[in-house]
Design a protein around this motif. Structure first.
Motif, short mmCIF file in Angstrom:
data_model
loop_
_atom_site.label_atom_id
_atom_site.label_comp_id
_atom_site.label_asym_id
_atom_site.label_seq_id
_atom_site.Cartn_x
_atom_site.Cartn_y
_atom_site.Cartn_z
N PRO A 170 0.81 -1.23 0.00
CA PRO A 170 0.00 0.00 0.00
C PRO A 170 0.84 1.28 0.00
CG PRO A 170 -0.99 -1.61 1.46
CD PRO A 170 0.34 -2.18 1.04
N LYS A 171 1.93 1.27 0.75
CA LYS A 171 2.79 2.47 0.79
C LYS A 171 3.41 2.76 -0.58
CE LYS A 171 5.15 3.36 4.59
NZ LYS A 171 4.71 4.66 5.10
N GLU A 219 -7.79 -2.15 -1.33
CA GLU A 219 -8.25 -0.77 -1.14
C GLU A 219 -7.30 0.22 -1.80
OE1 GLU A 219 -11.07 0.57 0.01
OE2 GLU A 219 -11.72 -1.53 0.01
N ALA A 220 -6.01 -0.03 -1.64
CA ALA A 220 -5.01 0.87 -2.23
C ALA A 220 -5.08 0.83 -3.76
CB ALA A 220 -3.61 0.49 -1.75
N ALA A 255 -4.32 1.19 -9.36
CA ALA A 255 -3.20 0.29 -9.65
C ALA A 255 -3.77 -1.12 -9.81
CB ALA A 255 -2.17 0.33 -8.52
N VAL A 256 -2.94 -2.04 -10.29
CA VAL A 256 -3.42 -3.42 -10.50
C VAL A 256 -2.43 -4.44 -9.95
CG1 VAL A 256 -4.84 -3.02 -12.57
CG2 VAL A 256 -2.38 -3.47 -12.83
N HIS A 257 -2.97 -5.63 -9.67
CA HIS A 257 -2.08 -6.75 -9.36
C HIS A 257 -2.23 -7.80 -10.44
CE1 HIS A 257 -0.74 -10.57 -7.51
NE2 HIS A 257 0.25 -9.78 -7.15
N LEU A 258 -1.10 -8.17 -11.03
CA LEU A 258 -1.07 -9.17 -12.09
C LEU A 258 -0.53 -10.47 -11.54
CD1 LEU A 258 0.67 -6.92 -14.81
CD2 LEU A 258 -1.79 -7.18 -14.44
N SER A 259 -1.15 -11.60 -11.92
CA SER A 259 -0.61 -12.89 -11.54
C SER A 259 -0.01 -13.55 -12.76
CB SER A 259 -1.70 -13.79 -10.96
OG SER A 259 -1.99 -13.40 -9.64
#
Lengths: 176, 295
Positions: free
Chosen positions: A91-92, A113-114, A120-124
């Protein structure tokens, strides 16, 4: 399944907003490697107001600790490590401009939440396919924390690196 | 007494470490191929085929199967007539806890050589909580020694990844617990491991013994061939039932959905105290690397 989207690092706000959970993507450009200890140090640097070893704005971080490169090769095996271990730190970094992370598995509520708050995104990517994924890495250089060995921060140049949008900036996830 | 040279043991362990890092065992590859054919979800089948392709690239192009080339767990079956012939002039052991030139020193020497020469990742820190400084040799290995009859030395090297090991669990049940309750708990451990631990899994289960024995059994179970069921009918059926329950979770490869959440469930058991029913689950990723040699 939707058409595979091409992403070029660094990412813009518009790039991130065009992505939906479940989209397949191919990432090209510079991505930065960081695992547990590097995340801890990056966050300590932000708290201390120090300059970071790379430009975080629009950046993509790949959670990986590669095997040593054989002579004449760019890198060894380089697949993702478990993303959730970076949950206390992400998050930071997202609040300071990070636009995407590449890893494997789930992310906690604070990260999700961040992702929404700062777009922003998270890719797997494919866990345990370190040999196959290494073929998409065309250059690698250690840029910080060399003492950490495999956990040092490296700038990788990747070409059509395959991943799936696991968590988008709208609060959706590919995981049930 | 049969003397085996220190160097012979070290060289054997070295070559086991390297082949584990690059060559997926045949039974694991066969299980992935069978799963890819049976899988009803096309996206899941695609991932399974990528894992098969990964294994081919690893072997042919000498790139490790996975960047986490693991902690070396070495199971030793040492014949009671086996003695180690010490290396000449060896004064310092690889680990502070060991006598220079003994069996454990030979194994650690082999692990260090295998991980160095094989371009494998060194993933061991000397101190768990304080400094966490990398030993840069991937030693010390975790060594489990059993003394058996005979004059042979059997060595099994399992290179175990951290991501899946982190999801392994232990629970002490009441001795009156029903079979279904234990199945429910094991299935829940697998569900919780989920996408984080690189499914499709191989699930090692240890039932009985005591606190540490059940955990050891759960890892020893992983040494068995995937298509080999427990020799006891009750536990063979338990393995089959657990596998169908786990695959009914629908987690699938990489946790993205599908029929293939686990390739196999392997159960090992031991006698236990009247008050206890310990159960341990060792989660193993699809990169299930283990190699055996007999000297």
């Amino acid at each position: 399944m939707s058409e595979i989207k091409k992403l070029q690092a660094p990412l813009t706000e518009a790039d991130v907003r065009s992505l939906r959970a479940g989209d397949e993507v191919l990432v090209s450009g510079a991505v930065y490697t960081a695992r547990d200890m590097a995340h801890k140090r990056l966050c300590e640097s932000i708290e201390a107001g120090d300059k970071l070893p790379f430009e975080l704005d629009g950046a993509i971080i790949y959670f990986v600790g590669p095997t040593p490169a054989r002579p004449g090769r760019v890198i060894g095996a380089a697949g993702p490590t478990t993303s959730s271990r970076m949950d206390p730190f992400s998050p930071k970094l997202i609040a300071n401009g990070l636009k995407a992370m590449i890893g494997k598995g789930y992310r906690g509520d604070e990260v999700r939440e961040a992702l929404k708050k700062y777009s922003a995104v998270h890719l797997s990517t494919i866990g345990g396919a370190g040999a196959l994924l290494s073929r998409h890495i065309v250059a690698a250089e250690v840029i910080a924390y060399e003492d950490l060995g495999t956990e040092a921060i490296r700038r990788l140049q990747v070409v059509d690196f395959p991943a799936i949008v696991a968590y988008d900036c709208y609060g959706s996830s590919v995981y049930k | 007494m049969r003397y085996i040279e220190f160097e012979k043991i070290a060289e054997t362990v070295e070559s086991l470490c390297v082949s584990a890092g690059y060559e997926l065992p045949c039974d694991v590859l066969a299980a992935l191929e069978e799963a890819a054919q049976k899988e009803s979800d096309p996206a899941a089948a695609k991932i399974l085929n990528q894992l098969i392709e990964n294994a081919r690239i690893a072997k042919d192009e000498r790139i490790p199967l996975c960047q986490d080339t693991g902690l070396a767990v070495v199971f030793v079956q040492r014949g009671s007539e086996v003695a180690v012939k010490p290396a000449s002039g060896r004064k310092q052991a690889t680990s502070n806890f060991r006598k220079a030139g003994d069996l454990f020193d030979a194994i650690n020497t082999g692990v260090a050589a295998g991980f160095q020469k094989g371009y494998l990742r060194k993933s061991v820190v000397a101190d768990p909580l304080n400094k966490r400084k990398n030993t840069r040799s991937n030693t010390p290995a975790i060594i489990h020694q059993q003394i058996v009859a005979g004059d042979q030395l059997k060595l099994t090297v399992m290179t175990k990844g951290g991501g899946c090991e982190n999801k392994s669990r232990f629970w002490m049940f009441r001795p009156t617990a029903e079979r279904d309750k234990i199945i429910d708990w094991i299935v829940d451990v697998v569900r919780t491991a989920g996408a984080d631990a690189c499914p499709p899994f191989v699930v090692g289960v240890g039932i009985g013994g005591d606190f540490e024995m059940s955990c050891l059994l759960s890892k020893m179970a992983l040494c068995r061939k995937l298509d080999q069921r427990n020799s006891d009918k009750f536990y063979a059926e338990l393995e089959t039932d657990l596998l169908s329950r786990i695959n009914a979770l629908g987690l699938g490869p990489q946790g993205l959905g599908g029929d293939t959440t686990a390739l196999a469930v392997l159960v090992e058991t031991a006698a236990c105290h009247i008050a206890s029913l310990p159960v341990a689950v060792n989660i193993e990723c699809h990169s299930h690397r283990h190699k055996t040699a007999v000297i």
